[in-house]
Write an enzyme that holds these catalytic residues in place. Sequence first.
Site, PDB file in Angstrom:
ATOM      1  N   CYS A 115       0.820  -1.205   0.000  1.00 16.24           N
ATOM      2  CA  CYS A 115       0.000   0.000   0.000  1.00 16.24           C
ATOM      3  C   CYS A 115       0.858   1.261   0.000  1.00 16.24           C
ATOM      4  CB  CYS A 115      -0.958  -0.059   1.189  1.00 16.24           C
ATOM      5  SG  CYS A 115      -2.390   1.022   1.080  1.00 16.24           S
ATOM      6  N   HIS A 116       0.657   2.156   0.942  1.00 13.86           N
ATOM      7  CA  HIS A 116       1.362   3.430   0.997  1.00 13.86           C
ATOM      8  C   HIS A 116       2.795   3.303   1.511  1.00 13.86           C
ATOM      9  CE1 HIS A 116      -2.714   4.868   0.396  1.00 13.86           C
ATOM     10  NE2 HIS A 116      -2.206   6.049   0.066  1.00 13.86           N
TER      11      HIS A 116
END
Length: 194
Positions: A118-119
């Site tokens: 993800c991030h």
Amino acid sequence: MPKKVLLIVGDFVEDYEVMAPFQMLGMVGLEPLAVCPDKRAGDFVTTAIHDFEGHQTYSEKRGHNFRLNATFADISADDFAGLLIPGGRAPEYLRVDERVLALVRAFFAAGKPVAATCHAAQLLAAAGVIEGRRLQAYPACRPDVELAGGVWDEPSEGLDSVCVDGNLVTAPAWPANGPWVRAFVEQLGVTISC
């Protein structure tokens, strides 16, 4: 003695991307140790639950209190077999902490397995470790990946895919936890058989 795996977390780390992998690593006989800058073993970070509910981006809800089991100031990359970086909002502010960036760089310099989802790509980009590397992340992080010289690997299965490029194992979001963690533990030399 089980192999130790470091998890770098911070407040508003994605709940499913820290809780589930932490438990999975322990389940296969590894020793996961979670740290956060300026916090000690026994302290908590607050998690966030990101969900995909049909909006143009994810929604965010308050998650759990996740207890740290190690102290950031006491750790060294030399003591760990691998590094796992969950996503959520934590990588956004962790990427400006030079101590965190130096730690990430140390894992890459040693060629140790690194898992990011993800991030977490924001943290890898800020550390300058993805140039020429193929990886996946949450789609909104694609500009960060490409501006840092990374090669965007378009997730072929929505948010359920995984990308392995040498010692780097990445995924777009928590729906890929199963294949993402499995590929990471295989990089650590753990065989999972059914």
